[in-house]
Scaffold this motif. Sequence first.
Motif, PDB file in Angstrom:
ATOM      1  N   LEU A  31       0.684  -1.215   0.259  1.00 62.19           N
ATOM      2  CA  LEU A  31      -0.302   0.066  -0.485  1.00 62.19           C
ATOM      3  C   LEU A  31       0.701   1.325   0.210  1.00 62.19           C
ATOM      4  O   LEU A  31       0.687   2.251  -0.772  1.00 62.19           O
ATOM      5  CB  LEU A  31      -1.166   0.060   1.271  1.00 62.19           C
ATOM      6  CG  LEU A  31      -2.119   1.392   0.794  1.00 62.19           C
ATOM      7  CD1 LEU A  31      -2.967   1.536  -0.024  1.00 62.19           C
ATOM      8  CD2 LEU A  31      -2.567   1.049   2.873  1.00 62.19           C
ATOM      9  N   GLU A  32       1.858   1.045   0.345  1.00 63.31           N
ATOM     10  CA  GLU A  32       3.239   2.133   0.317  1.00 63.31           C
ATOM     11  C   GLU A  32       3.477   2.606  -0.640  1.00 63.31           C
ATOM     12  O   GLU A  32       3.680   3.486  -0.896  1.00 63.31           O
ATOM     13  CB  GLU A  32       4.138   2.064   2.206  1.00 63.31           C
ATOM     14  CG  GLU A  32       5.020   3.333   2.041  1.00 63.31           C
ATOM     15  CD  GLU A  32       5.884   2.776   2.816  1.00 63.31           C
ATOM     16  OE1 GLU A  32       6.706   3.582   3.361  1.00 63.31           O
ATOM     17  OE2 GLU A  32       6.229   1.870   3.458  1.00 63.31           O
ATOM     18  N   ALA A  33       3.969   2.068  -1.494  1.00 59.27           N
ATOM     19  CA  ALA A  33       4.651   1.589  -2.110  1.00 59.27           C
ATOM     20  C   ALA A  33       3.263   2.062  -3.703  1.00 59.27           C
ATOM     21  O   ALA A  33       3.678   2.859  -4.497  1.00 59.27           O
ATOM     22  CB  ALA A  33       5.072   0.605  -3.545  1.00 59.27           C
ATOM     23  N   GLU A  34       2.173   1.764  -3.436  1.00 61.71           N
ATOM     24  CA  GLU A  34       1.420   1.875  -4.393  1.00 61.71           C
ATOM     25  C   GLU A  34       0.686   3.691  -4.036  1.00 61.71           C
ATOM     26  O   GLU A  34       0.193   4.827  -5.024  1.00 61.71           O
ATOM     27  CB  GLU A  34       0.062   1.568  -4.157  1.00 61.71           C
ATOM     28  CG  GLU A  34      -1.314   1.389  -5.091  1.00 61.71           C
ATOM     29  CD  GLU A  34      -2.604   1.003  -4.605  1.00 61.71           C
ATOM     30  OE1 GLU A  34      -3.778   1.257  -4.673  1.00 61.71           O
ATOM     31  OE2 GLU A  34      -2.653  -0.507  -4.162  1.00 61.71           O
ATOM     32  N   GLY A  35       0.627   4.367  -2.744  1.00 58.52           N
ATOM     33  CA  GLY A  35       0.852   5.787  -2.501  1.00 58.52           C
ATOM     34  C   GLY A  35       1.737   6.404  -3.321  1.00 58.52           C
ATOM     35  O   GLY A  35       1.918   7.409  -3.988  1.00 58.52           O
ATOM     36  N   LYS A  36       2.808   5.846  -2.888  1.00 56.08           N
ATOM     37  CA  LYS A  36       4.062   6.960  -3.868  1.00 56.08           C
ATOM     38  C   LYS A  36       3.843   6.630  -5.428  1.00 56.08           C
ATOM     39  O   LYS A  36       4.409   7.766  -5.963  1.00 56.08           O
ATOM     40  CB  LYS A  36       6.008   6.182  -3.870  1.00 56.08           C
ATOM     41  CG  LYS A  36       5.399   5.892  -1.971  1.00 56.08           C
ATOM     42  CD  LYS A  36       7.303   5.337  -0.839  1.00 56.08           C
ATOM     43  CE  LYS A  36       7.391   6.302  -0.061  1.00 56.08           C
ATOM     44  NZ  LYS A  36       8.966   4.854  -0.107  1.00 56.08           N
ATOM     45  N   GLY A  37       3.867   5.165  -5.672  1.00 62.40           N
ATOM     46  CA  GLY A  37       3.659   5.328  -7.000  1.00 62.40           C
ATOM     47  C   GLY A  37       1.902   6.371  -7.704  1.00 62.40           C
ATOM     48  O   GLY A  37       2.206   6.899  -8.707  1.00 62.40           O
ATOM     49  N   ASP A  38       1.032   6.697  -6.788  1.00 64.20           N
ATOM     50  CA  ASP A  38       0.078   7.251  -7.228  1.00 64.20           C
ATOM     51  C   ASP A  38       0.602   9.072  -7.231  1.00 64.20           C
ATOM     52  O   ASP A  38       0.107   9.682  -7.925  1.00 64.20           O
ATOM     53  CB  ASP A  38      -0.914   7.628  -6.856  1.00 64.20           C
ATOM     54  CG  ASP A  38      -1.788   5.744  -6.363  1.00 64.20           C
ATOM     55  OD1 ASP A  38      -1.635   5.224  -7.641  1.00 64.20           O
ATOM     56  OD2 ASP A  38      -2.743   5.628  -5.651  1.00 64.20           O
ATOM     57  N   GLN A  39       1.185   9.221  -6.443  1.00 65.42           N
ATOM     58  CA  GLN A  39       1.732  10.614  -5.618  1.00 65.42           C
ATOM     59  C   GLN A  39       2.789  10.701  -7.176  1.00 65.42           C
ATOM     60  O   GLN A  39       2.717  12.528  -8.015  1.00 65.42           O
ATOM     61  CB  GLN A  39       2.633  10.710  -4.877  1.00 65.42           C
ATOM     62  CG  GLN A  39       2.202  10.855  -3.070  1.00 65.42           C
ATOM     63  CD  GLN A  39       2.854  10.558  -2.218  1.00 65.42           C
ATOM     64  OE1 GLN A  39       3.225  11.633  -2.289  1.00 65.42           O
ATOM     65  NE2 GLN A  39       2.463   9.383  -1.976  1.00 65.42           N
ATOM     66  N   GLY A  40       3.234   9.991  -7.521  1.00 65.05           N
ATOM     67  CA  GLY A  40       4.629   9.996  -8.460  1.00 65.05           C
ATOM     68  C   GLY A  40       3.769  10.836 -10.799  1.00 65.05           C
ATOM     69  O   GLY A  40       3.744  11.179 -11.214  1.00 65.05           O
ATOM     70  N   LYS A  41       2.584   9.721 -10.349  1.00 68.13           N
ATOM     71  CA  LYS A  41       2.043  10.023 -11.168  1.00 68.13           C
ATOM     72  C   LYS A  41       1.015  10.995 -11.934  1.00 68.13           C
ATOM     73  O   LYS A  41       1.278  11.980 -13.218  1.00 68.13           O
ATOM     74  CB  LYS A  41       0.897   8.519 -12.203  1.00 68.13           C
ATOM     75  CG  LYS A  41       1.365   7.433 -12.287  1.00 68.13           C
ATOM     76  CD  LYS A  41       0.149   6.577 -12.671  1.00 68.13           C
ATOM     77  CE  LYS A  41      -0.324   5.687 -11.042  1.00 68.13           C
ATOM     78  NZ  LYS A  41      -1.611   4.952 -11.140  1.00 68.13           N
TER      79      LYS A  41
END
Length: 56
Positions: A31-41
Amino acid sequence: MGIADKAKNAAEDAIGKAKEVIGDKTDNKDLEAEGKGDQGKAGVKKVGENIKDTFK
């Protein structure tokens, strides 16, 4: 880009930050990685918007 697109990107960034924090607090690395990915996008989209706005 329109205001609606900018609002959607800001919301995506905020959701990503929330996912990152929740993932960190619950020790959920996915979930933490998914959140970072969303922020990157959202960040990439924001840069694209700024470039488009510059050339208008």
